[in-house]
Structure formats: structure tokens, C-alpha cells
Design an enzyme around this catalytic site. Sequence first.
Site, PDB file in Angstrom:
ATOM      1  CG  ASN A   1      -2.144   0.816   1.090  1.00 30.84           C
ATOM      2  OD1 ASN A   1      -2.364   1.448   0.058  1.00 30.84           O
ATOM      3  ND2 ASN A   1      -2.978   0.822   2.127  1.00 30.84           N
TER       4      ASN A   1
ATOM      5  CG  HIS B   1     -12.547  -3.864  10.340  1.00 30.35           C
ATOM      6  ND1 HIS B   1     -12.756  -4.975   9.566  1.00 30.35           N
ATOM      7  CD2 HIS B   1     -11.229  -3.860  10.655  1.00 30.35           C
ATOM      8  CE1 HIS B   1     -11.605  -5.610   9.401  1.00 30.35           C
ATOM      9  NE2 HIS B   1     -10.664  -4.968  10.056  1.00 30.35           N
TER      10      HIS B   1
ATOM     11  NE  ARG C   1      -9.774  -2.210  13.406  1.00 38.15           N
ATOM     12  CZ  ARG C   1      -8.977  -1.571  12.525  1.00 38.15           C
ATOM     13  NH1 ARG C   1      -7.733  -1.980  12.338  1.00 38.15           N
ATOM     14  NH2 ARG C   1      -9.438  -0.554  11.828  1.00 38.15           N
TER      15      ARG C   1
ATOM     16  CE1 TYR D   1      -5.666   2.051  10.130  1.00 39.58           C
ATOM     17  CE2 TYR D   1      -6.235   1.512  12.394  1.00 39.58           C
ATOM     18  CZ  TYR D   1      -6.059   1.133  11.088  1.00 39.58           C
ATOM     19  OH  TYR D   1      -6.303  -0.156  10.718  1.00 39.58           O
TER      20      TYR D   1
ATOM     21  CG  HIS E   1      -2.444   1.906  13.011  1.00 36.50           C
ATOM     22  ND1 HIS E   1      -1.781   2.723  12.134  1.00 36.50           N
ATOM     23  CD2 HIS E   1      -2.951   0.918  12.253  1.00 36.50           C
ATOM     24  CE1 HIS E   1      -1.893   2.253  10.898  1.00 36.50           C
ATOM     25  NE2 HIS E   1      -2.603   1.150  10.941  1.00 36.50           N
TER      26      HIS E   1
ATOM     27  CD  GLU F   1      -3.978  -4.927  14.481  1.00 33.68           C
ATOM     28  OE1 GLU F   1      -5.178  -5.225  14.661  1.00 33.68           O
ATOM     29  OE2 GLU F   1      -3.517  -4.662  13.362  1.00 33.68           O
TER      30      GLU F   1
ATOM     31  CD  GLU G   1      -1.148  -3.556  10.544  1.00 39.70           C
ATOM     32  OE1 GLU G   1      -2.115  -4.169  11.016  1.00 39.70           O
ATOM     33  OE2 GLU G   1      -1.219  -2.391  10.145  1.00 39.70           O
TER      34      GLU G   1
ATOM     35  NE  ARG H   1      -3.293  -7.834  12.971  1.00 44.07           N
ATOM     36  CZ  ARG H   1      -4.272  -7.829  12.075  1.00 44.07           C
ATOM     37  NH1 ARG H   1      -4.808  -8.944  11.651  1.00 44.07           N
ATOM     38  NH2 ARG H   1      -4.710  -6.701  11.553  1.00 44.07           N
TER      39      ARG H   1
ATOM     40  CG  HIS I   1      -2.749  -7.017   7.911  1.00 44.65           C
ATOM     41  ND1 HIS I   1      -1.948  -6.187   7.149  1.00 44.65           N
ATOM     42  CD2 HIS I   1      -3.658  -6.222   8.507  1.00 44.65           C
ATOM     43  CE1 HIS I   1      -2.361  -4.939   7.304  1.00 44.65           C
ATOM     44  NE2 HIS I   1      -3.395  -4.927   8.124  1.00 44.65           N
TER      45      HIS I   1
ATOM     46  CG  ASP J   1      -3.719  -2.518   2.553  1.00 46.26           C
ATOM     47  OD1 ASP J   1      -4.546  -2.063   3.358  1.00 46.26           O
ATOM     48  OD2 ASP J   1      -2.658  -3.056   2.893  1.00 46.26           O
TER      49      ASP J   1
ATOM     50  CD1 TRP K   1      -1.853   8.005  10.226  1.00 48.21           C
ATOM     51  CD2 TRP K   1      -1.492   6.016   9.288  1.00 48.21           C
ATOM     52  NE1 TRP K   1      -3.024   7.599   9.657  1.00 48.21           N
ATOM     53  CE2 TRP K   1      -2.836   6.382   9.077  1.00 48.21           C
ATOM     54  CE3 TRP K   1      -1.033   4.795   8.775  1.00 48.21           C
ATOM     55  CZ2 TRP K   1      -3.740   5.570   8.379  1.00 48.21           C
ATOM     56  CZ3 TRP K   1      -1.917   3.991   8.094  1.00 48.21           C
ATOM     57  CH2 TRP K   1      -3.266   4.385   7.900  1.00 48.21           C
TER      58      TRP K   1
HETATM   59  O1  EZ4 Z   1      -3.335   0.439   8.362  1.00 46.22           O
HETATM   60  O2  EZ4 Z   1      -3.480  -2.116   5.872  1.00 46.22           O
HETATM   61  O3  EZ4 Z   1      -5.091  -3.787  11.173  1.00 46.22           O
HETATM   62  N1  EZ4 Z   1      -5.124  -3.216  10.142  1.00 46.22           N
HETATM   63  C1  EZ4 Z   1      -4.409  -2.133   9.802  1.00 46.22           C
HETATM   64  C2  EZ4 Z   1      -4.528  -1.658   8.382  1.00 46.22           C
HETATM   65  C3  EZ4 Z   1      -3.313  -0.882   7.880  1.00 46.22           C
HETATM   66  C4  EZ4 Z   1      -3.331  -0.824   6.384  1.00 46.22           C
HETATM   67  C5  EZ4 Z   1      -2.067  -0.197   5.834  1.00 46.22           C
HETATM   68  O4  EZ4 Z   1      -1.960  -0.422   4.479  1.00 46.22           O
HETATM   69  O5  EZ4 Z   1      -3.706  -1.631  10.628  1.00 46.22           O
HETATM   70  O6  EZ4 Z   1      -5.715  -0.914   8.222  1.00 46.22           O
HETATM   71 CO    CO Z   2      -3.404  -3.057  12.240  1.00 46.53          CO
END
Ligand code: EZ4
Ligand code: CO
Length: 415
Positions: free
Chosen positions: A44, A129, A154, A166, A225, A249, A275, A296, A325, A329, A415
Site C-alpha cells: 500500500n 470492523h 474490532r 486511523y 496502530h 494490536e 502487519e 499479524r 492481516h 490493501d 501513524w
Molecule cells: O493500516 O493495511 O489492522 N489493520 C491495519 C490496516 C493498515 C493498512 C495499511 O496499508 O492496521 O488498516
Molecule cells: Co493493524
Amino acid sequence: MPGVAATSPIRTAEVLVTSPGRNFVTLRVMTEDGVVGLGDATLNGRELAVAAYLTEHVVPLLIGRDAHRIEDTWQFLYRSAYWRRGPVTMAAIAAVDMALWDIKARLAGMPLYQLLGGASRTGIMAYGHASGRDVPELLDSIRAQLADGFRSVRVQTSVPGVNKLYGVAAQPSTSGRYDYEPAQRAPLPAEEDWDSAAYLRHVPGVFDAVRSELGPELPLLHDAHHRLTPIQAARLGKALEPYDLFWLEDCTPAENQEGLRLVRQHTTTPLAIGEVFNTIWDYQTLIREQLIDYVRSAVTHAGGITAMRRILDYAAQYQIKSGIHGPTDVSPVGMSAALHLDLAIHNFGIQEYMVHSPATREVFRSSFTWADGYLHPGDEPGLGVTYDDDAASRHPYQAAYLPFNRLKDGTVHDW
Ligand code: EZ4
Ligand code: CO
């Protein structure tokens, strides 16, 4: 395998870039006998780097190689580059690996999971989600996910004082599709903001409200994140213990693997990480010292089926489970690879499932099914995905970036 030739030379390998709502990079390998295999190489926001790596440096090495030699090809691509690891290299290797497994399973006339040892379960529990700008919106979003069939969810929330965050959809989901796509089609990455103190103050109250309303049974997950320090992550894990999370996570950036020792000392909230990892080495300390509970990585980002199997077998010795994951993407090809692994391995935990857009599903036609909270890869030979060139050609590549964070004083933040 009676009826299957001992060797199967590769005739062509093509790198396909399409953007049905978001960008995807796919490797399509064809053998001299006309058997086709697909691999996902989507990274991504850096898609064209993997496309170029494949086109310039990997495709020429594949022509004439025996498609059956999956392990040898993996080791050859990993070791002959001399330069090891990294997301671009490992996504490229993953795409080759998936395509070769797809070919082998098609030649065998079996769904891939049969070659991985056969099914260890009847269905794959997947989580959906939910998000909200406030608690009522979040509760509506969770109920929408339950109505869509999810049996674990989630939960992400806005934070007072943070403008763009996010994981929070612009509006509640109205369909089976969770309407949050972090990459944005623009020439520059979007700037978002962050305040760890405000987040840490706000999140436990949100989970308290969710548990009060929905009761103790629904498995709830949360993604921090990568934005906290180890001591902040420890504090969050401890504060969330009363709400019995399935997992927390990416509580802290885990290239600092030792940082998880500190988190672990302070909390029994289960932890999921990986991830952004791309090899087993990124997990070495985390798994050996039992600092996490779920792995992950996406199959796409960690070197393919061969490498993920190895990571998950290593994790199994420490009672660590999978939590592969599955964001939008990861293409339906990468998702299918995950589902075949999920069905076959013993130490399956949970699978992330973010429903792809109708345009994406038109380009990638997949055999996997979704019903009553469970996924299944289907029983077509191979991965069970076909690529529709006509549909793909209607969606040319468009530059898109993931956002980034700045703190109030302007400092760039995770981020
Ligand atoms: O931010 O896949 O748990 N899922 C995540 C995702 C990531 C994106 C980044 O490309 O953290 O949403
Ligand atoms: Co994540």
C-alpha cells in the site's frame, strides 16, 4: 502425483497493475502447459516499487524455471539478491511463492489447503470492523457488523481533541463493506494529527460503554496502530483488562522487539503484532520470549505461503496463534492465500476480513465464501481466484498514499 509431469517450466510471468477503487499489483505466472498461477504483490502506497522489482529483477529469472520447485525458488530469490528482507523484496517473493503454490495445486486438481495438510477446521472465524465518532455511532456500527454476520469485531473510536484518526470511518457502514480505506488518491500523503495522552484518557471509557451495552461475550479487538511508547502501551493494556479484549494490536512499534518485554510485565491483555513485518527474523524475540499472542503478518507482506507457514509453525511451539492481516490493501489473491493457510494450520487464531469493493471483486473473482461469521476458501483447484483482464483494464493505476501523523507542535509521529 499420477498424471502430473515431473517438471513444469515457466513460460511467462506478467506484472499486472490495476486500481478498482484502490491499487493492486498481481503477478501472473504461466507454465509451458498453460497452467496459470496468481500472486499478490500489493504494498500500500509503494505499489510501483514492487511492480518494478518484479518486472526488472524477478520476472527474467523465472522464465524457464521449474514451477514445481517452490522452496528452491524462494531460497534462490531470497539469497541470490544478496540484500536481505525489506517490504519490497518480500512482497515480490511472496507473489512468486503464491503463484507457484497456485500452479502446483491446480496441477494436482486440489484446493491449496489440501496440499498444506488438509482442513484442520470447518470454517475460519473472521472479525469485522466497527468505528464511531462517539459512543452511539460506535454502537450502531458494531450492531451493523453483527447484522452482517460478524461474530467478533474490532472497535476503533474518535478521540476528543484529535481531528483525523486511523480506523474511524467517515460515516457508519451501510452495507457489508466497512467504509474505511486509509490510502488516499492524491499526489501527497494526507496529514493527520495525534495526541497519545488524549487517546489514553479516552479509550478505556469507550470500551466500558461498549461492554455495558453489549455484555461480556462478544470478542472485541482494538488496534493502537504503532503510536504508543512501551510504557504507554503497558498502561493501555492494563486499563483495558476489565473489558476482556480478544487482542490489543500494534500497541507499540515493534522493530523494538525488546520493548514488548515491558508491556508484557504489566498486562495480561493479549497482544497481536506483525502487519508491517516481512520475515521470521522480525518475530525472533517476540516469539521466543512469548511476548505476543498473535502473529499479524499478511501472506503478501511476509514472503508468501512458504514463509508464513514457517513463521506460524515456529509460533505454534510457543502457543502463539495466527491473526493474519486482511485489510482491503491485501488483494483477494493474498486473502485466499491466507484462508488456505488458516484452514490447514493447527494454531489458527482469527482472520481479519475487510470486505473488498464490488469493483475489486469484479477484477478478482474468488471462490471463497462468507457465512455466519466464518470464511472458507472454497474447493476450486489452486487458490480459487481468477483475474479478469477486461475488468482490470477499466481501472488504471492512480497514485495513492497512506496518511501520516504530526503532533500539535509539528513533530512527525507514527501513524
Ligand atoms: O493500516 O493495511 O489492522 N489493520 C491495519 C490496516 C493498515 C493498512 C495499511 O496499508 O492496521 O488498516
Ligand atoms: Co493493524
